[in-house]
Design a protein around this motif. Structure first.
Motif, PDB file in Angstrom:
ATOM      1  N   TYR A  16       0.651  -1.393   0.072  1.00 51.86           N
ATOM      2  CA  TYR A  16       0.240  -0.130  -0.089  1.00 51.86           C
ATOM      3  C   TYR A  16       0.841   1.242  -0.046  1.00 51.86           C
ATOM      4  O   TYR A  16       0.244   2.368   0.299  1.00 51.86           O
ATOM      5  N   GLN A  17       2.210   1.195  -0.200  1.00 49.58           N
ATOM      6  CA  GLN A  17       3.050   2.262  -0.197  1.00 49.58           C
ATOM      7  C   GLN A  17       2.649   3.416  -1.139  1.00 49.58           C
ATOM      8  O   GLN A  17       2.165   2.852  -2.533  1.00 49.58           O
ATOM      9  N   VAL A  18       2.519   4.772  -0.914  1.00 52.40           N
ATOM     10  CA  VAL A  18       2.372   5.650  -1.807  1.00 52.40           C
ATOM     11  C   VAL A  18       3.676   6.412  -1.739  1.00 52.40           C
ATOM     12  O   VAL A  18       3.985   7.104  -0.382  1.00 52.40           O
ATOM     13  N   ASP A  19       4.523   6.774  -2.802  1.00 51.23           N
ATOM     14  CA  ASP A  19       5.626   7.842  -2.445  1.00 51.23           C
ATOM     15  C   ASP A  19       5.309   8.864  -3.552  1.00 51.23           C
ATOM     16  O   ASP A  19       5.358   8.740  -4.867  1.00 51.23           O
ATOM     17  N   HIS A  26       2.439   8.715  -5.677  1.00 50.67           N
ATOM     18  CA  HIS A  26       2.337   7.382  -6.607  1.00 50.67           C
ATOM     19  C   HIS A  26       2.248   6.356  -6.006  1.00 50.67           C
ATOM     20  O   HIS A  26       2.968   5.980  -5.159  1.00 50.67           O
ATOM     21  N   TYR A  27       1.286   5.350  -6.313  1.00 46.11           N
ATOM     22  CA  TYR A  27       1.289   4.034  -5.743  1.00 46.11           C
ATOM     23  C   TYR A  27       2.428   3.119  -6.330  1.00 46.11           C
ATOM     24  O   TYR A  27       2.604   3.236  -7.385  1.00 46.11           O
ATOM     25  N   THR A  58       0.116  -0.798  -9.118  1.00 47.85           N
ATOM     26  CA  THR A  58      -1.323  -0.293 -10.128  1.00 47.85           C
ATOM     27  C   THR A  58      -2.590  -0.930  -9.456  1.00 47.85           C
ATOM     28  O   THR A  58      -3.340  -0.363  -9.177  1.00 47.85           O
ATOM     29  N   VAL A 110      -3.348  -1.555  -6.501  1.00 46.45           N
ATOM     30  CA  VAL A 110      -3.830  -0.662  -5.447  1.00 46.45           C
ATOM     31  C   VAL A 110      -4.611   0.236  -5.914  1.00 46.45           C
ATOM     32  O   VAL A 110      -5.875   0.717  -5.263  1.00 46.45           O
ATOM     33  N   GLN A 111      -4.141   0.979  -6.899  1.00 45.84           N
ATOM     34  CA  GLN A 111      -4.743   2.361  -7.179  1.00 45.84           C
ATOM     35  C   GLN A 111      -6.110   1.883  -7.927  1.00 45.84           C
ATOM     36  O   GLN A 111      -6.975   2.743  -7.781  1.00 45.84           O
TER      37      GLN A 111
END
Length: 182
Positions: free
Chosen positions: A110-113, A116-117, A120, A122-123
């Motif tokens: 679930y990392q978002v940096d 940006h996910y 894909t 997850v997004q």
């Protein structure tokens, strides 16, 4: 064939009694633990085991994290060869083991940096669809060989990727439509 994730407890190491026909690989894959970890915790100098032998089993990731990882593999590697599914699961496990990424399967997935996910599915919500049996099996195999292999931390499809940054990473292997890199 339905593949379920084992009942190995994650809080503490458990004990496994070797059965006729078992191998360290089979035990590791069934329980989702690396073979080298079984050898290490039991101070085994070789791969030789005997029926009736009691082996301490290292703890592993939780069943809910295995299921989440299998759903990611299913969504990310749909239509890819089985080896590609194992490699996708391995990327997540390598990230968990790397100091450059979060320390749990759930946090890595679930990392978002910088908005940006990391993945894909997850997004776009595909992570919420059930995993297929091959993806569950691939997760078990990736866990059994955790820490081995080329150390891939990334993967991408060169036909669809728009990131110039990912192209700068060292390629470790190509499987199906995916390129794996570190």
């Amino acid at each position: 064939m339905m593949i379920c994730f084992g009942s190995l407890k994650t809080e503490a190491a458990s004990v496994y009694t070797v059965k006729s026909g078992d191998s360290l690989y089979k035990i590791g894959q069934t329980n989702g633990v690396p073979v080298h970890s079984i050898q290490s915790i039991n101070q085994l100098k070789s791969d030789i085991i005997y029926p009736g032998q009691r082996l301490k089993m290292p703890s592993t990731i939780s069943n809910s994290d295995k299921e989440l990882l299998a759903r990611l593999v299913s969504a990310e590697a749909k239509g890819e060869p089985y080896a590609g599914k194992v490699a996708v699961a391995t990327v997540v496990l390598n990230r968990v083991d790397s100091s450059s990424f979060p320390n749990s399967v759930r946090e890595v997935i679930y990392q978002v940096d910088q908005g940006h996910y990391a993945f894909t599915p997850v997004q776009n919500g595909a992570i919420n669809k059930p995993a297929d049996a091959a993806s569950k099996k691939a997760v078990q195999e990736a866990l059994a060989f955790r820490g081995q292999g080329p150390g891939s931390l990334y993967f991408y499809n060169p036909k669809t990727s728009t990131s110039k940054w990912i192209l700068s990473k060292q390629v470790t292997v190509k499987i199906g439509n995916h390129v794996f890199a570190k």
